[in-house]
Design a protein around this motif. Structure first.
Motif, PDB file in Angstrom:
ATOM      1  N   HIS A 179      51.200 -16.483  68.535  1.00  0.00           N
ATOM      2  CA  HIS A 179      52.488 -16.898  69.241  1.00  0.00           C
ATOM      3  C   HIS A 179      53.176 -17.824  68.453  1.00  0.00           C
ATOM      4  N   VAL A 180      54.494 -17.311  68.167  1.00  0.00           N
ATOM      5  CA  VAL A 180      55.678 -18.270  67.247  1.00  0.00           C
ATOM      6  C   VAL A 180      56.880 -17.498  67.386  1.00  0.00           C
ATOM      7  N   GLY A 181      57.905 -18.542  67.276  1.00  0.00           N
ATOM      8  CA  GLY A 181      59.226 -17.961  67.469  1.00  0.00           C
ATOM      9  C   GLY A 181      59.440 -16.842  66.229  1.00  0.00           C
ATOM     10  N   ARG A 182      60.425 -16.061  66.499  1.00  0.00           N
ATOM     11  CA  ARG A 182      60.862 -15.031  65.778  1.00  0.00           C
ATOM     12  C   ARG A 182      61.283 -15.524  64.441  1.00  0.00           C
ATOM     13  N   GLU A 183      62.158 -16.602  64.382  1.00  0.00           N
ATOM     14  CA  GLU A 183      62.337 -17.143  62.991  1.00  0.00           C
ATOM     15  C   GLU A 183      61.474 -17.523  62.315  1.00  0.00           C
ATOM     16  N   TRP A 184      60.064 -17.760  62.624  1.00  0.00           N
ATOM     17  CA  TRP A 184      59.125 -18.151  61.832  1.00  0.00           C
ATOM     18  C   TRP A 184      58.396 -16.760  61.100  1.00  0.00           C
ATOM     19  N   GLN A 185      58.431 -15.698  61.958  1.00  0.00           N
ATOM     20  CA  GLN A 185      58.169 -14.506  61.508  1.00  0.00           C
ATOM     21  C   GLN A 185      58.869 -14.102  60.259  1.00  0.00           C
ATOM     22  N   GLU A 186      60.341 -13.928  60.554  1.00  0.00           N
ATOM     23  CA  GLU A 186      61.340 -13.432  59.692  1.00  0.00           C
ATOM     24  C   GLU A 186      61.373 -13.926  58.379  1.00  0.00           C
ATOM     25  N   LYS A 187      60.834 -15.188  58.346  1.00  0.00           N
ATOM     26  CA  LYS A 187      60.836 -15.879  57.148  1.00  0.00           C
ATOM     27  C   LYS A 187      59.735 -15.168  56.171  1.00  0.00           C
ATOM     28  N   TYR A 188      58.766 -14.442  56.787  1.00  0.00           N
ATOM     29  CA  TYR A 188      57.819 -13.733  55.978  1.00  0.00           C
ATOM     30  C   TYR A 188      57.863 -12.114  55.905  1.00  0.00           C
ATOM     31  N   ARG A 189      59.163 -11.894  56.469  1.00  0.00           N
ATOM     32  CA  ARG A 189      59.354 -10.504  56.462  1.00  0.00           C
ATOM     33  C   ARG A 189      59.394  -9.644  55.111  1.00  0.00           C
ATOM     34  N   GLY A 190      58.661  -8.764  54.895  1.00  0.00           N
ATOM     35  CA  GLY A 190      58.142  -7.900  53.813  1.00  0.00           C
ATOM     36  C   GLY A 190      57.240  -8.504  52.449  1.00  0.00           C
ATOM     37  N   ARG A 191      56.773  -9.807  52.828  1.00  0.00           N
ATOM     38  CA  ARG A 191      55.922 -10.503  51.749  1.00  0.00           C
ATOM     39  C   ARG A 191      54.693  -9.699  51.923  1.00  0.00           C
ATOM     40  N   PHE A 192      54.244  -9.307  52.884  1.00  0.00           N
ATOM     41  CA  PHE A 192      52.846  -8.610  53.018  1.00  0.00           C
ATOM     42  C   PHE A 192      52.872  -6.919  53.011  1.00  0.00           C
ATOM     43  N   ASP A 193      54.121  -6.402  52.564  1.00  0.00           N
ATOM     44  CA  ASP A 193      53.981  -4.985  52.677  1.00  0.00           C
ATOM     45  C   ASP A 193      53.229  -4.340  51.524  1.00  0.00           C
ATOM     46  N   ASP A 194      52.739  -5.165  50.531  1.00  0.00           N
ATOM     47  CA  ASP A 194      51.895  -4.617  49.494  1.00  0.00           C
ATOM     48  C   ASP A 194      50.429  -4.635  49.928  1.00  0.00           C
ATOM     49  N   GLY A 195      49.995  -5.085  51.060  1.00  0.00           N
ATOM     50  CA  GLY A 195      49.004  -5.256  51.774  1.00  0.00           C
ATOM     51  C   GLY A 195      47.787  -6.071  51.196  1.00  0.00           C
ATOM     52  N   TRP A 196      46.421  -5.882  52.217  1.00  0.00           N
ATOM     53  CA  TRP A 196      45.522  -7.032  51.896  1.00  0.00           C
ATOM     54  C   TRP A 196      44.864  -6.981  50.476  1.00  0.00           C
ATOM     55  N   ASP A 197      44.749  -5.899  49.877  1.00  0.00           N
ATOM     56  CA  ASP A 197      43.996  -5.482  48.685  1.00  0.00           C
ATOM     57  C   ASP A 197      44.923  -6.321  47.610  1.00  0.00           C
ATOM     58  N   ARG A 198      46.166  -6.142  47.876  1.00  0.00           N
ATOM     59  CA  ARG A 198      46.985  -6.745  46.692  1.00  0.00           C
ATOM     60  C   ARG A 198      46.941  -8.246  46.957  1.00  0.00           C
ATOM     61  N   GLN A 199      46.803  -8.773  48.027  1.00  0.00           N
ATOM     62  CA  GLN A 199      46.985 -10.195  48.405  1.00  0.00           C
ATOM     63  C   GLN A 199      45.864 -10.901  48.014  1.00  0.00           C
ATOM     64  N   ARG A 200      44.667 -10.227  48.013  1.00  0.00           N
ATOM     65  CA  ARG A 200      43.393 -10.960  47.512  1.00  0.00           C
ATOM     66  C   ARG A 200      43.532 -11.050  45.996  1.00  0.00           C
ATOM     67  N   GLU A 201      44.228 -10.378  45.065  1.00  0.00           N
ATOM     68  CA  GLU A 201      44.289 -10.552  43.731  1.00  0.00           C
ATOM     69  C   GLU A 201      45.277 -11.634  43.578  1.00  0.00           C
ATOM     70  N   VAL A 202      46.438 -11.616  44.471  1.00  0.00           N
ATOM     71  CA  VAL A 202      47.569 -12.821  44.090  1.00  0.00           C
ATOM     72  C   VAL A 202      46.936 -14.085  44.495  1.00  0.00           C
ATOM     73  N   THR A 203      46.074 -14.156  45.685  1.00  0.00           N
ATOM     74  CA  THR A 203      45.379 -15.235  45.924  1.00  0.00           C
ATOM     75  C   THR A 203      44.599 -15.961  45.388  1.00  0.00           C
ATOM     76  N   LEU A 204      43.594 -15.176  44.481  1.00  0.00           N
ATOM     77  CA  LEU A 204      42.902 -15.465  43.558  1.00  0.00           C
ATOM     78  C   LEU A 204      43.500 -16.297  42.461  1.00  0.00           C
ATOM     79  N   ARG A 205      44.424 -15.398  41.934  1.00  0.00           N
ATOM     80  CA  ARG A 205      45.198 -16.247  40.762  1.00  0.00           C
ATOM     81  C   ARG A 205      45.711 -17.424  41.019  1.00  0.00           C
ATOM     82  N   ARG A 206      46.254 -17.709  42.172  1.00  0.00           N
ATOM     83  CA  ARG A 206      46.846 -18.896  42.534  1.00  0.00           C
ATOM     84  C   ARG A 206      45.657 -19.878  42.785  1.00  0.00           C
ATOM     85  N   GLN A 207      44.599 -19.674  43.311  1.00  0.00           N
ATOM     86  CA  GLN A 207      43.442 -20.487  43.271  1.00  0.00           C
ATOM     87  C   GLN A 207      43.001 -21.033  42.092  1.00  0.00           C
ATOM     88  N   LYS A 208      43.061 -19.935  41.064  1.00  0.00           N
ATOM     89  CA  LYS A 208      42.467 -20.183  39.799  1.00  0.00           C
ATOM     90  C   LYS A 208      43.535 -21.208  39.336  1.00  0.00           C
TER      91      LYS A 208
END
Length: 786
Positions: free
Chosen positions: A249-278
Motif C-alpha cells: 500500500h503506497v500513494g500513486r506518486e511513489w509508484q510513478e517514480k519507478y514507472r518503467g524501471r522494471f519493464d526489463d523484468g526480473w532476470d535482467r534485474q538480477r544481473e543489474v543488482t549483482l553488478r551493483r553489489q560487487k
C-alpha cells in the motif's frame, strides 16, 4: 551512582534495606533518609535504536545494490558499517522472538509464526520467562523503552480485551507501544493498539493518512518527550515497520517514480543488482547468481499482460519500500535535531526474512485469495491495474520478483535452507562508538547475536535472574569485536536453520542444506517424508551464493554436517520436525488451547469490537445463525449490527434505508446480498440470519434466510464461502464495521448502527464432518504469508 545491589545481574533492581528510624518526631531524626530514585543506567550508556523492516531480501535495498532506493539506509551505511553475512530465521515471528531474546527461535517456543503454534516445546508460541527480552533487560538497567509498529509475538488467543497482557509489548519490557499485533496490516485503514487499548487513526487516506508515516510520527513524538522529561536517561526504541510486507500500500506518486524501471523484468534485474553489489563490495567479485527456482517462469515466458502486471506490482513494492525508508529518515533527522544521533547505537535490519514468494506465479490484487488456492487471471487483473497499491487493493507481488530481490541467493522467505530465505543486509551506525565510516563486515552472524552485542556496547551483563526467574543461557554471541576490527575472527562458527521442514547447518565456512517445501506450491506432496529430502553441500567461504552443490564431491563432509544438524536441533528443541501448515491453523488438530474451546454460542453487546478470528466463534464451513435484539429509531435505520472481515473477504448483518440486510463478500470477487423489501417500523425487533451450509467439503455455498420477529423476510444464495481465514488484519465488530467495509451499502468507518443494539448472539449448529477436514497443504500460503 550507577550501580545497584547484585551488580545488575538480578533484575529488576533489588529493594534496598529500610533505613534506620531513630526518632518518633521527624524533627528529631538524626540520619537523613535517602529518597527513592530511578534505576541508574550505566555511565555513558548509548541510546539504542533497532529499525526492522519486513520482507525485504538481501538484494532489495539500494544500500546493498538493490533497485529500491533507500536514502536513509544509504546515509546510515555510508557513515557506519554494512554487515554482509547477517542471517535471520526465514519467517516473521521467529526472527522477532530471536532478535529480542538473543536465543534461537525454537529455544523460545517460536518454531513458526504465532498462528502456527502447537503443543511441542519448540513450537508453542510462548516465550519462557527464563528468556527475558532486550527491552526487559534495558528497562531494568534504567532505559526508557518504546516499541512502534508490528509485534507478531503474542499468542493469538491472548489478543483480546481480557488479555492476559504479560506477553504484549508493555508486558515484555516496553514502557510504550503503538502499532499492530499480528502479521500484517492494511496501511490505509489500520486497526492499532496504544499500549493494550484498541485505537483507530483519526485521519483517512483522502486526508493523507498512511500507516508508515503514523508509526514514525509516534516514534518521533515519544523520543522528543523522553529527551525533554528525562534527558539523563538513555532510550531504547524498537521501530518495526509493516512495509514491505503485503499488502503493498503506497500513494500513486511513489509508484510513478519507478514507472518503467522494471519493464526489463526480473532476470535482467538480477544481473543489474549483482553488478551493483560487487561495486559496493557487499558480495565478492567472484560471486555468481544462484540457480533460478524451478517452476518460476523467466520474464520472456510471460504474456504481455503478465509482464505489465508484474512490472506494476514491482513498481508498487519499490515505492512502498522507499516510502518506508523515507519515514525512517525522518526519525533519523529527529535524532540529529535532538543532538543524540551520534550517541545512538542504531541498527537498521533490512528484513526479518527474505523477500516473499507467496505471491505465486502471477501475483494478486487480493492476497487472501492465493492462500485459499484462488489464482487471479492476469487478463482480468489487468482491468484493475491502476488500483494496485491503493485502498481498493490488497496486493502481493509475484514470486519472480522475490527471487530477484534476494539476489544473488537461492529461494525466498520460508526457505531456511538457502540464503534467499535467511540472509538480509544489516547496517550498524554509532559514530561515538565506531569511528570507521562506510565499512564492510563479512563475519558470519545471526539475529541472535544482536542482543549480546547491544549489552556489551551498553555495558550491562546478561542477567542471572529476571522477576525472580533464573535465566537460560543467551545463545547469541557478541559482534562487538567486529565494530572496531574488520578482520576480527568470526564470532559464530556454527548455526542451524529450520522453518517448515526446510533445514540447514553452517559450520566453519561450510553449509549443508535441504529444502523440504516450496512456498508458492499450492498442494505440496503430503506423503513426502523428511527422510526422503535431498541434502546439498556448499563451501560458502568460496561459493558466496550457494551456486555449486558439492555433495557428490564431499560425502564425508556432508555426513558430518548432517550429524551436526541433529545435535544442534536436539539441543535447541527443533524436534519433532513439523511441516504441517493448514493443520496447525486449527487449535484442536495442532494441540493448543483455543480461547473459546468447544463453545457453540456467544452473545455480544453494543460497543464490543476488535475480535480477531482466534477470539471469536468460527462460522466457516458450517451452518450457523446470528440473532440481534435491536430498537429501531423513528427514522429509517442505517448501519452495521455486526460484521467480520472487510472489503477483501467477510460478512455483515446491517440496515440500509430501514431494511435489514446480510452480505457475504467472497474475496472481493463476488458479493452475495440478501435484503428485506420493506423498511421496518420503529421499535424493538429481533433480526435473525440463518445460514444453512451446503456441506460436502470446505468453502461450499449455502442459503441465507433473514427473519424479522420470527417471520421469514428474505432469502438468498451464497454461492461460495471462505474456508480458512477472512482476513489477517480485520476483526469482528459489533455495531460498526471498522477497517474496510464488507459492502459498499454503507460507508467506510462511518457506519455505526443508528438504532439501539441490545445484544447479538451467534450460534453454531452441530459440527459437520467437513469442518475438520484438511487438504494436506493447500493452505500453506495462508500461514506462510505471515
Amino acid at each position: 551512582m550507577t550501580e545497584f545491589d547484585a551488580g545488575r545481574h538480578i533484575l529488576p533492581r533489588p529493594d534496598t534495606r529500610r533505613p534506620l528510624t531513630t526518632a518518633m518526631d521527624v524533627h528529631d531524626q538524626d540520619t537523613a533518609f535517602t529518597p527513592v530514585g530511578p534505576v541508574p543506567p550505566p555511565d555513558g550508556a548509548p541510546n539504542v535504536v533497532i529499525v526492522l523492516v519486513d520482507d525485504l531480501g538481501f538484494g532489495t535495498s539500494s544500500a546493498f545494490g538493490g533497485p529500491c532506493e533507500m536514502p536513509a539506509a544509504e546515509r546510515l551505511a555510508d557513515k557506519g558499517l554494512r554487515y554482509t553475512r547477517f542471517h535471520v530465521t526465514a519467517l516473521c515471528s521467529p526472527t522477532r522472538q530471536a532478535l529480542l531474546t538473543g536465543r534461537n527461535h525454537h529455544s523460545v517456543g517460536m518454531g513458526g509464526t504465532t498462528e502456527m503454534t502447537t503443543a511441542a516445546p519448540g513450537y508453542n508460541g510462548f516465550r519462557p520467562r527464563s528468556a527475558a527480552t532486550m527491552a526487559q533487560i534495558l528497562q531494568g538497567n534504567g532505559y526508557s523503552t518504546a516499541a512502534f509498529g508490528k509485534w507478531h509475538q503474542t499468542p493469538p488467543r491472548e489478543i483480546s480485551a481480557v488479555g492476559p497482557f504479560d506477553r504484549w509489548p508493555t508486558g515484555e519490557g516496553f514502557d510504550t507501544f503503538y502499532g499492530f499485533m499480528g502479521a500484517e496490516m492494511n496501511h490505509w485503514y489500520p486497526l492499532l493498539y496504544q499500549g493494550t487499548t484498541p485505537v483507530e487513526p483519526d485521519r483517512r487516506p483522502e486526508d493523507g493518512y498512511h500507516l508508515s508515516e503514523d508509526l514514525v510520527d509516534h516514534a518521533i513524538d515519544w523520543v522528543r518527550t523522553q529527551r525533554t522529561l528525562t534527558p539523563d536517561r538513555p532510550f531504547f526504541t524498537y521501530l518495526a515497520l509493516g512495509a514491505a510486507h503485503a499488502p503493498l500500500h503506497v500513494g500513486r506518486e511513489w509508484q510513478e517514480k519507478y514507472r518503467g524501471r522494471f519493464d526489463d523484468g526480473w532476470d535482467r534485474q538480477r544481473e543489474v543488482t549483482l553488478r551493483r553489489q560487487k561495486d559496493l563490495g557487499v558480495v565478492p567479485p567472484e560471486a555468481e547468481l544462484a540457480p533460478w527456482a524451478e517452476g518460476v517462469p523467466h520474464w520472456d515466458e510471460l504474456t504481455d499482460n503478465q509482464r505489465r502486471l508484474a512490472a506494476r506490482f514491482m513498481e508498487t513494492f519499490a515505492g512502498f519500500t522507499e516510502h518506508a525508508d523515507v519515514q525512517v529518515g525522518r526519525f533519523v533527522d529527529a535524532l540529529e535535531e535532538l543532538g543524540v544521533l551520534d550517541d545512538t547505537l542504531f541498527l537498521y535490519i533490512l528484513g526479518d526474512n527474505g523477500a516473499s514468494g507467496e505471491g505465486g506465479i502471477e501475483g494478486t490484487i487480493v492476497e487472501h485469495r492465493l492462500g485459499h488456492g484462488v489464482v487471479d487471471d492476469p487478463d482480468e487483473m489487468i482491468d484493475h491495474l491502476d488500483e494496485i497499491g491503493g485502498p481498493l487493493s490488497y496486493p502481493i507481488a509475484p514470486a519472480g520478483w522475490a527471487l530477484a530481490l534476494n539476489t544473488p541467493y537461492q529461494w525466498t522467505k520460508q526457505v531456511a535452507s538457502h540464503f534467499g530465505g535467511t540472509r538480509d543486509g544489516m547496517i550498524l551506525h554509532w559514530p561515538r562508538g565506531v569511528p570507521e565510516r562506510g565499512g564492510l563486515r563479512h563475519q558470519f552472524s545471526h539475529v541472535i547475536d544482536v542482543l549480546p552485542t547491544i549489552l556489551d556496547c551498553v555495558g550491562v551483563p546478561a542477567p542471572f535472574s529476571v522477576d525472580g526467574v533464573p535465566q537460560q543461557p543467551i545463545e547469541g554471541t557478541s559482534m562487538q569485536r567486529t565494530l572496531a576490527d574488520p578482520q576480527a575472527p568470526e564470532h559464530r562458527r556454527t548455526q542451524y536453520f529450520e522453518m517448515c521442514g526446510n533445514r540447514g547447518i553452517y559450520h566453519d565456512g561450510w553449509m549443508a542444506v535441504t529444502r523440504h517445501g516450496i512456498p508458492w506450491e499450492m498442494v505440496p506432496d503430503k506423503d513426502r517424508r523428511f527422510a526422503d529430502d535431498v541434502w546439498e553441500l556448499y563451501d560458502v567461504n568460496h561459493d558466496w551464493s550457494q551456486a555449486h552443490d558439492l555433495a557428490a564431491e564431499h560425502p564425508e563432509k556432508l555426513r558430518r554436517l548432517q550429524d551436526l544438524f541433529l545435535i544442534e536441533a536436539a539441543k535447541y528443541q527443533v524436534f519433532p520436525l513439523d511441516d504441517r501448515v493448514t493443520e496447525r491453523e486449527n487449535p484442536a488438530v495442532a494441540g493448543r488451547i483455543d480461547l473459546l474451546g468447544d463453545r457453540t454460542s456467544i452473545t455480544y453487546r453494543a460497543g464490543m469490537r476488535r475480535f480477531t478470528e482466534e477470539t471469536t466463534l468460527n462460522v466457516k464451513n458450517r451452518s450457523h445463525s446470528i440473532t440481534a435484539d435491536v430498537d429501531l429509531p423513528g427514522t429509517a435505520a442505517e448501519g452495521v449490527i455486526i460484521a467480520q472481515g472487510g472489503r477483501f473477504g467477510g460478512w455483515t448483518l446491517y440496515f440500509t434505508e430501514g431494511r435489514p440486510a446480510y452480505a457475504y463478500n467472497y474475496f472481493g470477487m463476488n458479493l452475495y446480498t440478501v435484503r428485506g423489501n420493506e423498511p421496518l417500523a420503529p421499535g424493538r425487533h429481533e433480526i435473525r440470519l440463518e445460514f444453512d451450509y451446503d456441506g460436502g467439503g470446505l468453502g461450499k455455498g449455502g442459503t441465507a434466510v433473514l427473519l424479522v420477529d420470527g417471520e421469514k423476510h428474505a432469502t438468498g444464495r451464497v454461492g461460495q464461502t471462505i474456508p480458512y481465514y477472512f482476513s489477517f488484519d480485520e476483526t469482528l465488530d459489533v455495531g460498526v464495521d471498522l477497517g474496510t467495509p464488507v459492502t459498499d451499502d454503507y460507508p467506510v468507518v462511518d457506519n455505526e448502527f443508528t438504532g439501539t443494539l441490545h445484544t447479538v448472539r451467534i450460534d453454531l449448529d452441530a459440527e459437520s464432518p467437513e469442518s475438520s477436514e484438511f487438504d494436506g497443504g493447500l493452505h500453506r500460503r495462508v500461514m506462510g504469508a505471515q
